[in-house]
Design an enzyme around this catalytic site. Structure first.
Site, PDB file in Angstrom:
ATOM      1  N   LYS A 211      33.906  35.131  43.867  1.00  0.00           N
ATOM      2  CA  LYS A 211      33.549  36.414  44.491  1.00  0.00           C
ATOM      3  C   LYS A 211      32.055  36.513  44.803  1.00  0.00           C
ATOM      4  O   LYS A 211      31.252  35.718  44.338  1.00  0.00           O
ATOM      5  CB  LYS A 211      34.003  37.576  43.592  1.00  0.00           C
ATOM      6  CG  LYS A 211      35.518  37.783  43.670  1.00  0.00           C
ATOM      7  CD  LYS A 211      35.998  39.001  42.928  1.00  0.00           C
ATOM      8  CE  LYS A 211      37.515  39.122  43.099  1.00  0.00           C
ATOM      9  NZ  LYS A 211      38.093  40.162  42.253  1.00  0.00           N
ATOM     10  N   ARG A 245      42.084  35.386  36.609  1.00  0.00           N
ATOM     11  CA  ARG A 245      42.710  35.091  37.907  1.00  0.00           C
ATOM     12  C   ARG A 245      41.742  34.190  38.671  1.00  0.00           C
ATOM     13  O   ARG A 245      40.637  34.608  39.001  1.00  0.00           O
ATOM     14  CB  ARG A 245      42.956  36.398  38.655  1.00  0.00           C
ATOM     15  CG  ARG A 245      43.667  36.256  39.980  1.00  0.00           C
ATOM     16  CD  ARG A 245      43.902  37.626  40.618  1.00  0.00           C
ATOM     17  NE  ARG A 245      44.612  37.501  41.873  1.00  0.00           N
ATOM     18  CZ  ARG A 245      44.026  37.233  43.032  1.00  0.00           C
ATOM     19  NH1 ARG A 245      42.725  37.065  43.100  1.00  0.00           N
ATOM     20  NH2 ARG A 245      44.748  37.123  44.141  1.00  0.00           N
TER      21      ARG A 245
END
Ligand code: 9MG
Length: 269
Positions: A211, A245
């Site tokens: 991210k 995740r």
């Protein structure tokens, strides 16, 4: 204190514009092959999504999402791979559960009308995530007085709503939603505040893989964020996450094995 080795959820995006794999797996056959690879690399379950949730992403029509996701869920589940479906739409939840999905991962926290009832009438596990706004708008100057307190309060309220509708506590996982309507500073506060989220009493899922915050911290483009993402996964687990995740399953599984050998005993079997 939570117990048990941390779990790994591998990411399978069946989307045209996912930020980190560029829509590589839009073809169902490629997505299925990728899901098999992640399971082989040690993923405890694979998260199949047909609608991008990257910042600025636009919504996908129901029929298109079903077309993308169902063959992948069905094939992987039939092969004995534990599958989670990443969707905000009750119709997709229902169809994916019928096709064998063991978990529903809803980044909108089961706020769509009918979403809670859909999962309540099944045996699927649920991941309820915090997001401020929608993927289209969420990074437009998000503001919190106290991000940890506000995210924890939202998750507690959604978990109560799920339990009130008949979803057993043991089926619920909560997720602070790193990057979903959060700045780099918010994400750092949330990471440091993860013990307060874990104190809600539900297993915590953390998703930081590749991210923007990892890129901001390391100065690396998406294609070079593996080490930063693995480090973030380890810190999340150290701070109380039960599941991470990730895109890079093999690397994360190895790192968590080492972490577990050194640190796991402190947490119990
Ligand atoms: C779909 N998706 C993208 N990022 C995510 C995250 O951090 N958590 C969960 N549960 N889902 C995510």
């Amino acid at each position: 204190m939570k117990t048990g080795r941390p779990r790994v959820m591998g990411i399978v995006n069946v989307t045209a514009d996912s930020f980190s794999d560029g829509g590589q797996f839009l073809d169902a056959r490629a997505a299925i092959a990728h899901g098999r690879l992640l399971a082989h690399e040690g993923a405890d379950l694979v998260d199949v999504g047909g609608e991008s949730t990257r910042p600025g992403a636009t919504a996908v029509a129901l029929e298109e999402e079903l077309r993308r996701v169902l063959p992948v869920v069905e094939t992987l589940a039939r092969e004995g791979i534990a599958v989670s479906v990443d969707t905000m739409k009750p119709e997709v939840m229902r169809a994916a559960i019928a096709a064998g999905a063991a978990m529903v991962n809803d980044v909108s926290g089961f706020r769509a009308p009918g979403a809670i009832e859909t999962v309540a009438s099944s045996k699927a596990a649920v991941c309820v995530m915090h997001m401020k706004g929608t993927p289209e708008t969420m990074q437009a100057e998000p503001f919190y007085d106290d991000v940890v307190r506000e995210v924890a309060a939202f998750l507690a309220e959604r978990a109560r709503a799920l339990e009130g509708a008949g979803v057993a506590k043991e089926r619920i996982v909560v997720d602070p939603g790193f990057g979903f309507g959060k700045t780099r500073a918010h994400n750092i506060q949330l990471m440091r505040g993860l013990p307060a989220i874990a104190a809600l009493g539900y297993p915590v899922l953390a998703g930081l893989s590749r991210k923007r915050t990892i890129g901001d911290i390391t100065g690396r483009p998406v294609s070079e964020r593996v080490a930063g993402s693995v480090a973030a996964a380890l810190v999340a687990v150290q701070n109380g996450a039960s599941m991470v995740r990730v895109h890079d399953v093999k690397e994360t599984v190895d790192a968590l094995k080492v972490w577990w050998e050194f640190e796991g005993e402190k947490r119990g079997p």
